[in-house]
Design an enzyme around this catalytic site. Structure first.
Site, PDB file in Angstrom:
ATOM      1  N   HIS A  36       1.363  -1.457   0.201  1.00  0.00           N
ATOM      2  CA  HIS A  36       0.050   0.394  -0.241  1.00  0.00           C
ATOM      3  C   HIS A  36       0.830   1.297  -0.339  1.00  0.00           C
ATOM      4  O   HIS A  36       1.924   1.348   0.163  1.00  0.00           O
ATOM      5  CB  HIS A  36      -0.808  -0.075   0.700  1.00  0.00           C
ATOM      6  CG  HIS A  36      -0.157  -0.152   2.685  1.00  0.00           C
ATOM      7  ND1 HIS A  36       0.545   1.038   2.971  1.00  0.00           N
ATOM      8  CD2 HIS A  36      -0.654  -0.957   3.173  1.00  0.00           C
ATOM      9  CE1 HIS A  36       0.992  -0.135   4.048  1.00  0.00           C
ATOM     10  NE2 HIS A  36       0.718  -1.481   4.882  1.00  0.00           N
ATOM     11  N   HIS A  39       3.945   1.369   2.467  1.00  0.00           N
ATOM     12  CA  HIS A  39       5.042   0.786   1.202  1.00  0.00           C
ATOM     13  C   HIS A  39       5.674   1.150   0.755  1.00  0.00           C
ATOM     14  O   HIS A  39       7.374   1.182   0.154  1.00  0.00           O
ATOM     15  CB  HIS A  39       4.767  -1.088   0.658  1.00  0.00           C
ATOM     16  CG  HIS A  39       4.209  -2.152   2.070  1.00  0.00           C
ATOM     17  ND1 HIS A  39       2.707  -2.260   2.033  1.00  0.00           N
ATOM     18  CD2 HIS A  39       4.601  -2.793   3.161  1.00  0.00           C
ATOM     19  CE1 HIS A  39       2.232  -2.729   2.920  1.00  0.00           C
ATOM     20  NE2 HIS A  39       3.886  -3.270   3.981  1.00  0.00           N
ATOM     21  N   ASP A 152       4.696   0.214  12.905  1.00  0.00           N
ATOM     22  CA  ASP A 152       4.963  -1.062  13.537  1.00  0.00           C
ATOM     23  C   ASP A 152       6.520  -0.675  14.475  1.00  0.00           C
ATOM     24  O   ASP A 152       7.685  -1.246  14.798  1.00  0.00           O
ATOM     25  CB  ASP A 152       5.193  -2.002  12.971  1.00  0.00           C
ATOM     26  CG  ASP A 152       4.672  -2.663  12.176  1.00  0.00           C
ATOM     27  OD1 ASP A 152       3.018  -2.899  12.826  1.00  0.00           O
ATOM     28  OD2 ASP A 152       4.429  -2.581  10.805  1.00  0.00           O
ATOM     29  N   GLN A 155       8.187  -3.279  16.557  1.00  0.00           N
ATOM     30  CA  GLN A 155       8.757  -4.236  15.780  1.00  0.00           C
ATOM     31  C   GLN A 155       9.823  -3.309  15.101  1.00  0.00           C
ATOM     32  O   GLN A 155      11.783  -3.415  14.330  1.00  0.00           O
ATOM     33  CB  GLN A 155       7.995  -4.328  13.971  1.00  0.00           C
ATOM     34  CG  GLN A 155       8.875  -4.795  12.932  1.00  0.00           C
ATOM     35  CD  GLN A 155       8.307  -5.322  12.237  1.00  0.00           C
ATOM     36  OE1 GLN A 155       7.913  -5.983  12.227  1.00  0.00           O
ATOM     37  NE2 GLN A 155       7.839  -4.120  10.826  1.00  0.00           N
ATOM     38  N   SER A 188      -1.541  -3.676   5.669  1.00  0.00           N
ATOM     39  CA  SER A 188      -2.360  -4.576   4.505  1.00  0.00           C
ATOM     40  C   SER A 188      -3.319  -5.006   5.759  1.00  0.00           C
ATOM     41  O   SER A 188      -4.469  -6.166   4.851  1.00  0.00           O
ATOM     42  CB  SER A 188      -1.163  -5.635   4.681  1.00  0.00           C
ATOM     43  OG  SER A 188       0.599  -5.174   4.208  1.00  0.00           O
TER      44      SER A 188
HETATM   45  O1  PAF Z   1       6.707  -5.322   8.945  1.00  0.00           O
HETATM   46  C1  PAF Z   1       6.507  -6.579   8.061  1.00  0.00           C
HETATM   47  O2  PAF Z   1       6.100  -6.501   7.268  1.00  0.00           O
HETATM   48  C2  PAF Z   1       7.362  -7.391   8.712  1.00  0.00           C
HETATM   49  O3  PAF Z   1       6.880  -8.201  10.022  1.00  0.00           O
HETATM   50  C3  PAF Z   1       8.638  -7.739   8.494  1.00  0.00           C
HETATM   51  C4  PAF Z   1       9.689  -6.758   8.391  1.00  0.00           C
HETATM   52  C5  PAF Z   1       8.284  -7.830   6.771  1.00  0.00           C
HETATM   53  C6  PAF Z   1       8.962  -8.477   8.746  1.00  0.00           C
HETATM   54  O4  PAF Z   1       8.300  -9.970   8.078  1.00  0.00           O
END
Ligand code: PAF
Length: 281
Positions: A36, A39, A152, A155, A188
Site C-alpha cells: 500500500h 510501503h 510498527d 518492531q 495490509s
Molecule cells: O513489517 C512487516 O511487514 C514484517 O514484519 C517484516 C518486517 C517484513 C518481517 O517479515
C-alpha cells in the site's frame, strides 16, 4: 518497465554483487506484500537515498502466532509487482518457504527488553519470528540501509536492537506512518475490514491523537487512557488489547510524558487486529 523477480538466494547474490561492483549503496525494504502507499513511501525514501533498492516479499510464517491469521494474510504478488514497476523499482525478491527455512533450519534470533510487553505480550513468538527473518534478509541482501515504517514502532525498536547487538553495519531507518485522509494508519490488514467497520476504524487514531494532546498538556495519563479505552469500545471495537504510554527512546513504560514519549495501541475491530501509535507532545 516490468519488475524483475528474484526467487533464490543465488539470483539475489549475483544481482547485489553486480550492484556493489558498480559502487552503488543498496537499500532494502522488507515487506510481506499486499503493498500500500505506506510501503511505497518506504520504497520512495530508499530510492532517494540509495543507488539501488531491493524490495523483499515474504509472508513469514514464523511471526504468526495464529494459523488463521497467517492463512488470511493477503497475497497479491502480481499487483505488488505492478505497483513497484510503476515506481520504476524493478527488483523484487520473493523467496519461497524452502529458500528461507530449508529442512533442518534450527536458529532463532530473540531480542529481549524492547520486544517485551505491548505486541510482544499478546503475540507470543512474534518478535522472534520478525528478528529471525529480518536478520536473514539483512544477511542475504547485504544492504547498506533498511527502511521500516513507524506504524510498527515496537518492531522498529526490535530490529534496531538486533542490528546493534549483532554488530550489523546496516543502517535501520524509521519512516513516518502514512494515513488515509480520515487518519486510519495504512495497513495490509485494512482490506479485511467490512465497509461498516472501515467507517468506524479511524476512531482509533482520533482518540489516540486526542489522548496524546491531553497527556502532553498535563492531564492524568491513567484517567485519559481509561476514558479513551471506553471511547474506542463504545465506537464499535470489540477489545482494546493494550493502550500504553512508553518512552520513545527505549519503550520504557511511563506514568507521564516527562521525556519524548509515544502512545501505542492495539485493538480488535470485526475480527481484525489494528495497531497504531502517536507522538506525545
Ligand atoms: O513489517 C512487516 O511487514 C514484517 O514484519 C517484516 C518486517 C517484513 C518481517 O517479515
Amino acid at each position: 518497465m516490468s519488475v524483475r523477480i528474484l526467487r533464490t538466494r543465488g539470483e539475489l547474490r549475483e544481482t547485489t554483487a553486480r550492484w556493489r561492483a558498480e559502487g552503488a549503496a543498496v537499500g532494502v525494504v522488507p515487506t510481506m506484500g499486499a503493498l500500500h502507499a505506506g510501503h511505497l513511501s518506504l520504497v520512495e525514501r530508499a530510492q532517494a537515498e540509495c543507488g539501488r533498492v531491493i524490495v523483499t516479499l515474504f509472508v513469514n510464517p514464523k511471526q504468526f502466532n495464529n494459523a488463521a491469521d497467517l492463512a488470511a494474510y493477503p497475497r497479491t504478488e502480481d499487483s505488488d509487482a505492478e505497483k513497484l514497476a510503476a515506481m520504476g523499482e524493478p527488483v523484487l525478491y520473493v523467496p519461497g518457504g524452502e529458500e528461507m527455512y530449508p529442512a533442518g533450519f534450527a536458529t532463532t534470533v530473540s531480542v529481549t527488553g524492547v520486544s517485551e510487553g505491548l505486541c510482544g505480550a499478546h503475540r507470543p513468538g512474534h518478535f522472534d519470528g520478525v528478528a529471525t527473518v529480518v536478520a536473514k534478509l539483512f544477511q542475504q541482501t547485504g544492504a547498506d540501509r533498511a527502511y521500516f515504517g513507524e506504524k510498527d514502532f515496537q518492531q522498529l525498536h526490535v530490529v534496531r536492537r538486533m542490528a546493534a547487538d549483532l554488530d550489523m553495519t546496516i543502517e535501520v531507518i524509521g519512516c513516518p506512518t502514512v494515513r488515509e485522509a480520515d487518519g486510519l494508519a495504512l495497513s495490509s490488514r485494512n482490506v479485511r475490514l467490512s465497509s461498516a467497520d472501515r467507517a468506524v476504524a479511524p476512531v482509533l487514531y482520533r482518540t489516540l491523537a486526542d489522548a496524546a494532546d491531553r497527556i502532553a498538556r498535563g492531564e492524568s495519563t491513567d484517567l485519559v487512557l481509561a476514558e479513551v479505552r471506553d471511547r474506542i469500545v463504545a465506537a464499535g471495537y470489540s477489545e482494546v488489547e493494550y493502550l500504553e504510554l512508553r518512552a520513545e527512546a527505549d519503550l520504557a513504560p511511563l506514568d507521564k510524558a516527562d521525556r519524548p514519549a509515544r502512545l501505542l495501541v492495539a485493538a480488535w475491530l470485526g475480527g481484525v487486529r489494528l495497531i497504531d501509535n502517536v507522538k506525545v507532545g
